[in-house]
Design an enzyme around this catalytic site. Structure first.
Site, PDB file in Angstrom:
ATOM      1  N   HIS A  65      21.321  13.426  45.792  1.00  0.00           N
ATOM      2  CA  HIS A  65      20.201  13.912  46.627  1.00  0.00           C
ATOM      3  C   HIS A  65      19.566  15.169  46.023  1.00  0.00           C
ATOM      4  O   HIS A  65      18.958  15.950  46.747  1.00  0.00           O
ATOM      5  CB  HIS A  65      20.657  14.217  48.056  1.00  0.00           C
ATOM      6  N   SER A  79      -0.886  27.406  28.779  1.00  0.00           N
ATOM      7  CA  SER A  79      -1.987  27.359  29.731  1.00  0.00           C
ATOM      8  C   SER A  79      -3.089  28.268  29.229  1.00  0.00           C
ATOM      9  O   SER A  79      -2.826  29.315  28.628  1.00  0.00           O
ATOM     10  CB  SER A  79      -1.501  27.827  31.106  1.00  0.00           C
ATOM     11  N   GLU A 116       5.934  14.855  30.964  1.00  0.00           N
ATOM     12  CA  GLU A 116       5.067  14.415  32.060  1.00  0.00           C
ATOM     13  C   GLU A 116       4.272  13.177  31.666  1.00  0.00           C
ATOM     14  O   GLU A 116       4.063  12.272  32.472  1.00  0.00           O
ATOM     15  CB  GLU A 116       4.091  15.541  32.429  1.00  0.00           C
ATOM     16  N   LYS A 128       3.058  30.421  30.556  1.00  0.00           N
ATOM     17  CA  LYS A 128       3.353  29.004  30.744  1.00  0.00           C
ATOM     18  C   LYS A 128       3.788  28.287  29.480  1.00  0.00           C
ATOM     19  O   LYS A 128       3.257  28.513  28.394  1.00  0.00           O
ATOM     20  CB  LYS A 128       2.110  28.292  31.282  1.00  0.00           C
TER      21      LYS A 128
END
Ligand code: ARG
Length: 459
Positions: free
Chosen positions: A157, A278, A291, A284
């Site tokens: 979980h 970024s 992704e 970043k």
């Protein structure tokens, strides 16, 4: 203008919209090498069986090589009016060698021709997937070996469950990718039969030798039923299904890498090669490759559903619907190979943060099960009672904002009087993983045994 292949039947050429919906040359040109290979095998067989002359077969064989080199050099005049790769190649062959070109299509149809071409192409993709998976499993095993005994939290979980090792987690993916690899091997073996010679659907009256063409094309044998040979695309569906399962494995690993590379987890550091910055936030480092793997996997699942949907309502034998098998399969295969390569690269350049993993391993009372097991083993408590005692101790620790090993012996004894000092031995995360010696468990010895088995398999 009249189509040269159906000139006698159709006086006028198809209008532009018909041509646009009907033509497949925009994508099936990708089958040119398979098409020419199949035609060369067919022509050689036609000569060997005396159906055409040796000199015609020789002219055809040579002419096809000329066409092949034209396509490979990028100066082949592909024509949409000629619909597909089969007719483009044959029409050009006619221009190159003249009259003998017209004998190539003896005892053959585009139906068995396209089934053959596409099978050869999908078979190559199985080989590419197998090779890609080997490299990926190797990268997984290398990661596992580096951190076979590094402890980290195991989750259920996405909540801390029990400590595991980094090596164990990596080897879980080696197992998944290993099954993916064997699915491509199985699919390849099953699809390795030749449709060539099924002709349009019923076979042919010419004395063809289907064993000869099957062998020339590296197939194990000819397909046994001509209707089946031209009308099923289960080999592509099987490739897509194996690809989909593999894609889901890739996507889950990609998802874990996205989570693990966040500042909150910091379990792994991605190499700059596989991340981007970024334009506004200087701190970043985004896990873009992970992704994009996660996202692109949707194309593979989509292609699989699309081809199942194309096939599900088709009566035997060939229907033009089946021309829609290619674009989906091409895109899925391209996506799979790219995702496999990207994941292999990312994993190879990934650094696991051993200290962060170990610190996180103890958070969230991850050794509570070890405590319960100690109560069973050392004090003879039934597991359900041990579970209850441990639950009370967890509640006590949670109330004070400390971890289980921070409780004193007196605290422990206030819940169960017989608890002894040596209980603290099992509350450490290293002890916890070392104790899980069951076959396939997370104990470093077990993990190393699995790493050794995989290294042998990959050698
Ligand atoms: N381009 C067609 C395909 O991909 C080739 C087979 C055409 N056969 C036919 N009977 N129209 O399926």
């Amino acid at each position: 203008s009249a189509n040269s292949m159906w000139g006698g039947r159709f006086a006028a050429g198809p209008d532009a919209i018909m041509e646009a919906i009907n033509a497949s040359i925009g994508f099936d040109r990708r089958l040119y090498a398979q098409d020419i290979r199949g035609s060369r095998a067919h022509a050689a067989m036609l000569a060997a069986t005396g159906i055409i002359s040796d000199s015609d077969a020789e002219a055809i064989g040579k002419g096809l090589l000329t066409v092949l080199s034209e396509i490979e050099a990028g100066d082949f005049p592909f024509q949409t009016a000629l619909e597909d790769i089969h007719m483009n190649v044959e029409a050009r062959l006619k221009e190159v060698i003249g009259e003998p070109a017209g004998r190539l299509h003896t005892g053959r149809s585009r139906n068995d021709q396209v089934a053959t071409d596409f099978r050869l192409w999908v078979r190559d993709q199985c080989d590419a997937a197998i090779e890609g998976l080997r490299a990926l499993i190797r990268a997984t095993v290398t990661q596992a070996e580096a951190g076979a005994d590094w402890v980290m939290p195991g989750f259920t979980h996405l909540q801390t469950a029990q400590p595991v090792t980094w090596g164990h987690h990596m080897m879980a993916y080696a197992e998944m990718f290993g099954r993916d690899l064997s699915r491509f091997q199985d699919a390849r073996a099953r699809m390795n039969e030749s449709p060539l010679g099924a002709a349009a659907l019923a076979g042919t009256g010419y004395p063809i030798d289907r064993d000869m063409t099957a062998q020339a094309l590296g197939f194990d044998r000819p397909m046994a039923n001509s209707l089946d040979a031209v009308s099923d695309r289960d080999f592509a569906l099987e490739f897509l299904s194996a690809s989909s399962i593999c894609a889901v494995h890739l996507s889950r690993l990609a998802e874990e890498l996205v989570i693990w590379s966040s500042a909150q987890f910091s379990f792994v550091s991605m190499s700059d090669k596989w991340s981007t910055g970024s334009s506004i936030m200087p701190q970043k480092r985004n896990p873009d490759a992970a992704e994009l793997i996660r996202a692109k996997i949707g194309r593979i699942l989509g292609a699989t559903v699309a081809l199942f949907t194309v096939m599900k309502g088709l009566p035997l034998a060939y229907s033009k619907d089946m021309q829609e098998d290619k674009e989906q399969t091409f895109d899925a295969a391209d996506t799979l190979m790219l995702a496999l390569a990207a994941m292999t690269g990312m994993l190879s350049d990934l650094t696991a943060n051993r200290d962060r993993l170990e610190a996180a391993a103890g958070i969230g009372f991850s050794t509570a099960t070890d405590l319960a097991d100690w109560l069973v083993r050392e004090l003879g408590l039934p597991f359900r009672d041990a579970h209850h005692v441990t639950g009370s101790l967890v509640a006590m620790a949670e109330g004070r904002g400390v971890d289980l090993p921070d409780l004193t012996l007196e605290d422990m004894q206030s819940v169960h009087g017989q608890i002894r000092q040596d209980v603290f031995n099992v509350l450490g995360v290293h002890n916890s993983v070392a104790s899980r010696q069951s076959y396939g468990g997370t104990a470093p010895d077990q993990v190393r045994a699995q790493i050794a088995r995989w290294k042998e398999k990959l050698a």
